[in-house]
Design a protein around this motif. Structure first.
Motif, PDB file in Angstrom:
ATOM      1  N   ILE A 133      -5.970  -0.255  14.080  1.00 22.59           N
ATOM      2  CA  ILE A 133      -4.758  -0.564  14.845  1.00 22.59           C
ATOM      3  C   ILE A 133      -3.547  -0.288  13.966  1.00 22.59           C
ATOM      4  CG2 ILE A 133      -3.469  -2.424  15.973  1.00 22.59           C
ATOM      5  CD1 ILE A 133      -6.365  -3.546  16.607  1.00 22.59           C
ATOM      6  N   VAL A 134      -2.690   0.597  14.436  1.00 24.13           N
ATOM      7  CA  VAL A 134      -1.571   1.042  13.609  1.00 24.13           C
ATOM      8  C   VAL A 134      -0.249   0.648  14.272  1.00 24.13           C
ATOM      9  CG1 VAL A 134      -0.476   3.045  12.527  1.00 24.13           C
ATOM     10  CG2 VAL A 134      -2.959   2.998  12.822  1.00 24.13           C
ATOM     11  N   HIS A 135       0.487  -0.229  13.598  1.00 22.29           N
ATOM     12  CA  HIS A 135       1.799  -0.643  14.104  1.00 22.29           C
ATOM     13  C   HIS A 135       2.850   0.330  13.581  1.00 22.29           C
ATOM     14  CE1 HIS A 135       0.669  -4.680  15.709  1.00 22.29           C
ATOM     15  NE2 HIS A 135      -0.368  -4.453  14.926  1.00 22.29           N
ATOM     16  N   GLY A 136       2.695   1.584  13.864  1.00 22.45           N
ATOM     17  CA  GLY A 136       3.594   2.617  13.368  1.00 22.45           C
ATOM     18  C   GLY A 136       3.116   3.926  13.956  1.00 22.45           C
ATOM     19  N   PHE A 160       0.272  -2.405   9.131  1.00 18.53           N
ATOM     20  CA  PHE A 160       1.672  -2.663   9.465  1.00 18.53           C
ATOM     21  C   PHE A 160       2.482  -1.620   8.709  1.00 18.53           C
ATOM     22  CE2 PHE A 160      -0.530  -6.580  10.431  1.00 18.53           C
ATOM     23  CZ  PHE A 160      -0.020  -6.883  11.687  1.00 18.53           C
ATOM     24  N   GLY A 161       2.676  -0.491   9.340  1.00 24.06           N
ATOM     25  CA  GLY A 161       3.324   0.650   8.702  1.00 24.06           C
ATOM     26  C   GLY A 161       2.785   1.912   9.349  1.00 24.06           C
ATOM     27  N   ASN A 162       3.142   3.064   8.789  1.00 23.77           N
ATOM     28  CA  ASN A 162       2.627   4.328   9.313  1.00 23.77           C
ATOM     29  C   ASN A 162       1.340   4.700   8.597  1.00 23.77           C
ATOM     30  OD1 ASN A 162       4.888   4.669  10.993  1.00 23.77           O
ATOM     31  ND2 ASN A 162       6.068   5.568   9.307  1.00 23.77           N
ATOM     32  N   VAL A 163       0.570   5.595   9.222  1.00 23.40           N
ATOM     33  CA  VAL A 163      -0.609   6.133   8.545  1.00 23.40           C
ATOM     34  C   VAL A 163      -0.456   7.645   8.435  1.00 23.40           C
ATOM     35  CG1 VAL A 163      -2.146   4.277   9.267  1.00 23.40           C
ATOM     36  CG2 VAL A 163      -1.884   6.287  10.726  1.00 23.40           C
ATOM     37  N   GLN A 164      -1.225   8.243   7.541  1.00 21.19           N
ATOM     38  CA  GLN A 164      -1.066   9.684   7.323  1.00 21.19           C
ATOM     39  C   GLN A 164      -2.149  10.480   8.061  1.00 21.19           C
ATOM     40  OE1 GLN A 164      -0.328  10.386   3.149  1.00 21.19           O
ATOM     41  NE2 GLN A 164       1.496   9.136   3.230  1.00 21.19           N
ATOM     42  N   CYS A 184       0.858  -1.185   0.000  1.00 24.67           N
ATOM     43  CA  CYS A 184       0.000   0.000   0.000  1.00 24.67           C
ATOM     44  C   CYS A 184       0.899   1.242   0.000  1.00 24.67           C
ATOM     45  CB  CYS A 184      -0.885  -0.013   1.246  1.00 24.67           C
ATOM     46  SG  CYS A 184      -2.144   1.237   1.221  1.00 24.67           S
ATOM     47  N   LEU A 185       0.573   2.186  -0.850  1.00 25.35           N
ATOM     48  CA  LEU A 185       1.409   3.387  -0.909  1.00 25.35           C
ATOM     49  C   LEU A 185       0.537   4.605  -1.213  1.00 25.35           C
ATOM     50  CD1 LEU A 185       4.370   4.326  -0.645  1.00 25.35           C
ATOM     51  CD2 LEU A 185       4.555   4.095  -3.117  1.00 25.35           C
ATOM     52  N   GLY A 186       0.018   5.200  -0.186  1.00 25.85           N
ATOM     53  CA  GLY A 186      -0.683   6.479  -0.325  1.00 25.85           C
ATOM     54  C   GLY A 186      -2.121   6.409  -0.801  1.00 25.85           C
ATOM     55  N   GLN A 187      -2.686   5.211  -0.965  1.00 26.17           N
ATOM     56  CA  GLN A 187      -4.092   5.151  -1.417  1.00 26.17           C
ATOM     57  C   GLN A 187      -5.012   5.626  -0.295  1.00 26.17           C
ATOM     58  OE1 GLN A 187      -1.924   2.616  -1.980  1.00 26.17           O
ATOM     59  NE2 GLN A 187      -2.080   2.046  -4.138  1.00 26.17           N
ATOM     60  N   ARG A 188      -5.907   6.561  -0.635  1.00 23.54           N
ATOM     61  CA  ARG A 188      -6.769   7.196   0.365  1.00 23.54           C
ATOM     62  C   ARG A 188      -8.045   6.402   0.647  1.00 23.54           C
ATOM     63  NH1 ARG A 188      -6.735  13.633  -1.173  1.00 23.54           N
ATOM     64  NH2 ARG A 188      -4.597  13.976  -0.534  1.00 23.54           N
ATOM     65  N   TYR A 189      -8.680   6.784   1.744  1.00 21.76           N
ATOM     66  CA  TYR A 189     -10.049   6.340   2.098  1.00 21.76           C
ATOM     67  C   TYR A 189     -10.214   4.825   2.180  1.00 21.76           C
ATOM     68  CZ  TYR A 189     -10.469  10.952  -0.115  1.00 21.76           C
ATOM     69  OH  TYR A 189     -10.283  12.238  -0.508  1.00 21.76           O
ATOM     70  N   ILE A 190      -9.196   4.102   2.547  1.00 26.10           N
ATOM     71  CA  ILE A 190      -9.361   2.645   2.659  1.00 26.10           C
ATOM     72  C   ILE A 190     -10.289   2.360   3.842  1.00 26.10           C
ATOM     73  CG2 ILE A 190      -8.176   0.446   3.078  1.00 26.10           C
ATOM     74  CD1 ILE A 190      -5.733   1.676   1.669  1.00 26.10           C
ATOM     75  N   ILE A 194      -3.471  -4.091   6.260  1.00 26.76           N
ATOM     76  CA  ILE A 194      -2.736  -3.308   5.265  1.00 26.76           C
ATOM     77  C   ILE A 194      -1.245  -3.370   5.565  1.00 26.76           C
ATOM     78  CG2 ILE A 194      -2.451  -0.993   4.271  1.00 26.76           C
ATOM     79  CD1 ILE A 194      -5.371  -0.481   5.453  1.00 26.76           C
ATOM     80  N   HIS A 195      -0.467  -3.727   4.562  1.00 22.96           N
ATOM     81  CA  HIS A 195       0.987  -3.665   4.679  1.00 22.96           C
ATOM     82  C   HIS A 195       1.458  -2.495   3.832  1.00 22.96           C
ATOM     83  CE1 HIS A 195       1.290  -7.578   6.710  1.00 22.96           C
ATOM     84  NE2 HIS A 195       0.293  -7.946   5.924  1.00 22.96           N
ATOM     85  N   GLY A 196       2.195  -1.572   4.432  1.00 26.56           N
ATOM     86  CA  GLY A 196       2.648  -0.398   3.695  1.00 26.56           C
ATOM     87  C   GLY A 196       2.131   0.866   4.352  1.00 26.56           C
ATOM     88  N   THR A 197       1.978   1.918   3.559  1.00 25.41           N
ATOM     89  CA  THR A 197       1.538   3.203   4.093  1.00 25.41           C
ATOM     90  C   THR A 197       0.266   3.665   3.394  1.00 25.41           C
ATOM     91  OG1 THR A 197       3.869   3.739   4.372  1.00 25.41           O
ATOM     92  CG2 THR A 197       2.306   5.551   4.611  1.00 25.41           C
ATOM     93  N   PRO A 198      -0.891   3.495   4.028  1.00 28.42           N
ATOM     94  CA  PRO A 198      -2.119   3.998   3.407  1.00 28.42           C
ATOM     95  C   PRO A 198      -2.138   5.526   3.396  1.00 28.42           C
ATOM     96  CG  PRO A 198      -2.584   3.106   5.596  1.00 28.42           C
ATOM     97  CD  PRO A 198      -1.138   2.844   5.327  1.00 28.42           C
TER      98      PRO A 198
END
Lengths: 501, 239
Positions: free
Chosen positions: B84-87, B67-71, B30-36, B47-51
């Protein structure tokens, strides 16, 4: 106790020859102005609490009452008028921000009254709406720049979602909380009967009103009261409230005392808790952020609902509208500085913002110049008082109008401008059950439907007079307008010629 | 269902998630896709990556694990479910949130939990393991915000203007020093009863992020409540 510097604004004249001491006035007045004195066997009145809402006058069976402005006068002064002096007294005694309701009452120019409408004579004959079809239906939303059709002429291009209205007038946003349940029911039923929309305002949607969903615009504002997935999906469109004409740059605040069980349920907040909608959305600092909110709403509703962005008419409105048109919004609603409110700081209401007529003309022109006018529809509000105002607004470039104050007047409002007290004797701007039930939604919706049916007929007559049989052909048709008594600059901004030209 | 999000536009990705009948959905890369998670009910999305921004906006009945950061704008106007955000998280986590829970292992940005509300059985919760920026709990009207500051050796884990305009709900802050808040907030040391009220939330945090309860309880907690529930009553005079 200090000296009371304030003399009552009104006097209650009771004709003793007509008064039958039936005490209707006493029962009808939530401000507790009227009392019956048993010893003297007379009705007496405490004018200090009177707001001139005319309820007692209307209900008095013998027409014994009238409310008149007091002629008690301060020493005359052209600079320090009595109102101004009294405002100083009020603030000196309370330390409070002056709070008012409904639209700006000050004597600023009303441009609608300085614009005249054209009519056909001899050539290009007028059309008689009584025997010829006239189209007042409008579709609000983004219009595609081109259309593709199949061999049978069926449109195959994807058309962005639209709001379909039988007439170019909607009821503007008034929240449940600021107005009563019966006022909301009246608006919802009338909108459904007329084929137009009413607007929830930022107060959520009462469960009983979900049935009117296809004629409802649901609002999302900075406080997000009552916003959830079902609510977003319930309406014909979603409106993001960025601003309001009566209080540009200011948010809303419904005091806890107005939040009873049902308002709490609809707003989804605890009973008695203040409902604060701050001026800014703290997640919106740019057009890009606005775009993010618009598309989160579209994503939540599967791209099926048009999104309206409502702003107050302010100095830079044309540039702001241009940004909004590029943000992905389907409709922009612009609210002029005369727009109503359930409560606003007086200084803001009376001094901030610009007239809707000028804002509309400037926005329409800017969007045309930038060739993005078809990307967005324009809805205007902020004191549309009659069908003539509607016709002028459409000729200046609006797709449709919002009416708020006119709708409340149809429900019995007498513009006493005391909504903030929550003691509306007409059952409109109140949550007190005994007062709310004074407004019958059956009668209320009928009166609203009557008003707009009449306006729609008048619109058709004015259109017919101009030789125009479709509202689309009137939209932005500024040649149909002429100014009267306006300066060169005003005519330039309005994009119209002077009468005689 | 397993989706490789590489190069996928957010509308296509979200459409796939909405369309599938599967309850379990895993999104890789996942790389920057919004509104998941927006407009999706009854799913468990990993989600693996950065939503991208507005993850789980208006979330209702779906769980999201990242599993990553969120924006920014995670859980905007969230109604129910868990995030739940592991970041770490960005700004305006849980804006106008009314229910459900957001657990962030690391830090979060400015304006976390602002306009948070509560209503009947809708009692929203935000737990941040690290520190937050300024304006934490601004205009908070309900719910519970917990900041643990697990990364900090000293000082308070929250920024300036803590709880501005707060008029409901509670905040719990783990800090060596007493948090400095505005006058609109009353700060007191947590009592045993106070801590008991949030124990289940702390335990949930420990289980998810493999942190020991002992470590969490090794520092004092402070409870922040509004000084007034109707703070603006006397601001106005009618005219």
């Amino acid at each position: 106790m200090g000296i009371n510097y304030l003399y009552p604004q009104y006097e209650i004249h009771r004709d003793p020859m007509r008064c039958i001491k039936c005490r209707v006035c006493e029962r009808q007045c939530a401000n507790e102005v009227h009392h019956y004195d048993e010893e003297l066997d007379v009705m007496i009145a405490d004018e200090a609490s009177c707001v001139d809402c005319q309820r007692c006058v209307s209900m008095c069976p013998t027409r014994a009452l009238k409310i008149v402005k007091t002629d008690n006068t301060f020493k005359e002064n052209a600079n320090w008028k009595q109102d101004t002096i009294e405002e100083v007294y009020r603030q000196a005694s309370t330390g409070g921000v002056l709070l008012s309701s409904m639209g700006n009452p000050k004597d600023y120019p009303v441009y609608w009254d300085k614009i005249l409408i054209n009519a056909s004579q001899v050539t290009n004959p007028s059309i008689d709406p009584l025997r010829e079809p006239m189209e007042t239906k409008v579709f609000l939303g983004k219009k595609p720049s081109s259309l593709k059709m199949d061999k049978k002429g069926k449109i195959v291009s994807e058309i962005p979602p639209q709001i379909e209205l039988e007439l170019p007038i909607m009821f503007s946003a008034m929240s449940y909380g600021s107005i009563s349940e019966n006022a909301h029911k009246s608006l919802a039923r009338a909108a459904t009967a007329l084929g137009t929309c009413y607007n929830t305002g930022e107060g959520g949607l009462n469960k009983e009103l979900y049935q009117y969903g296809p004629n409802t615009i649901v609002q999302v504002a900075s406080g997000r009261f009552g916003v959830h997935e079902d609510y977003l999906k319930a309406g014909a469109a979603i409106e993001i409230k960025m601003g309001q004409g009566a209080k540009p740059g200011i948010g809303g605040h419904l005091p806890g005392r107005k939040i009873g069980a049902k308002v709490s349920e609809t707003r989804m907040i605890p009973e008695g808790c203040d409902a604060i909608s701050p001026a800014p959305h703290h997640d919106i600092y740019s057009i890009e952020d606005l775009r993010q909110l618009i598309f989160s709403l579209k994503e939540a509703t599967n791209y099926e609902k048009p999104v309206i962005v409502k702003i107050a008419a302010v100095h830079n409105v044309a540039a702001i509208a241009s940004g909004i048109a590029r943000s992905g919004a389907d409709v922009i609603a612009i609210d002029g500085y005369r727009g109503g409110t359930g409560a606003a700081p007086t200084r803001i209401r009376d001094n901030v913002g610009i007239p809707i007529e000028l804002a509309l003309a400037a926005v329409d022109q800017r969007l045309r110049d930038e060739k993005i006018r078809n990307d967005i529809s324009i809805v205007v509000g902020g004191s549309i008082r009659s069908s003539a105002d509607v016709v002028k607004a459409i000729a200046l470039g609006a797709d449709a109008c919002y009416i708020g104050t006119s709708a409340l007047l149809a429900l019995g409002c007498h513009l006493c401008r005391s909504c903030q007290s929550g003691k509306c004797n007409w059952g409109i701007a109140t949550q007190r059950e005994d007062l709310v039930k004074r407004l019958n939604p059956e009668i209320g919706s009928e009166r609203l439907a009557n008003l707009l049916t009449a306006w729609n007929h008048e619109i058709k007559e004015m259109m017919g007079g101009m030789g125009i049989n479709s509202i689309e052909a009137l939209k932005g048709n500024r040649l149909m307008l002429r100014g009267i008594g306006l300066t060169e600059k005003e005519l330039e901004i309005l994009g119209i010629k002077h009468a005689g030209e | 269902m397993r989706i490789n999000a590489t190069g996928k536009y957010y509308t296509d990705l979200n459409h796939e998630v909405k369309k599938t009948q599967d309850r379990e959905v895993v999104i890789d890369h996942c790389l920057g896709q919004r509104y998941i998670g927006t407009g999706v009910t009854g799913k468990n999305i990993i989600i693996h990556g950065t939503p991208g921004n507005a993850l789980g906006a208006y979330l209702k009945g779906t769980d999201l694990t990242v599993f990553g950061n969120v924006q920014d704008a995670v859980g905007d106007t969230m109604d129910s479910g868990k995030i739940i955000v592991h970041g770490s998280g960005g700004d305006t986590v849980g804006y106008g949130m009314r229910g459900g829970a957001i657990y962030i292992k690391g830090h979060a940005g400015y304006r976390v939990g602002i306009h948070m509300k509560a209503y009947q059985d809708h009692q929203p919760v935000i737990v941040v393991g690290g520190s937050t920026g300024s304006f934490l709990g601004e205009y908070q009207a309900g719910g519970t915000i917990i900041v643990l500051g697990l990364d900090r050796k000293k000082g308070m884990p929250t920024g300036s203007y803590l709880g501005t305009g707060m008029h409901g709900g509670e905040m719990y802050i783990r800090s060596c020093e007493m948090p400095r808040a505005t006058d609109q907030v009353t700060v007191t040391p947590c009592t045993k009863e106070d801590l008991e009220k949030i124990t289940d939330k702390l335990e949930y945090f420990c289980t998810n992020f493999d942190v020991s309860m002992e470590e969490i309880l090794s520092r004092p907690f402070w409870k922040l409540v509004p000084s007034a529930y109707n703070p603006y009553n006397s601001l106005y005079t009618a005219y």
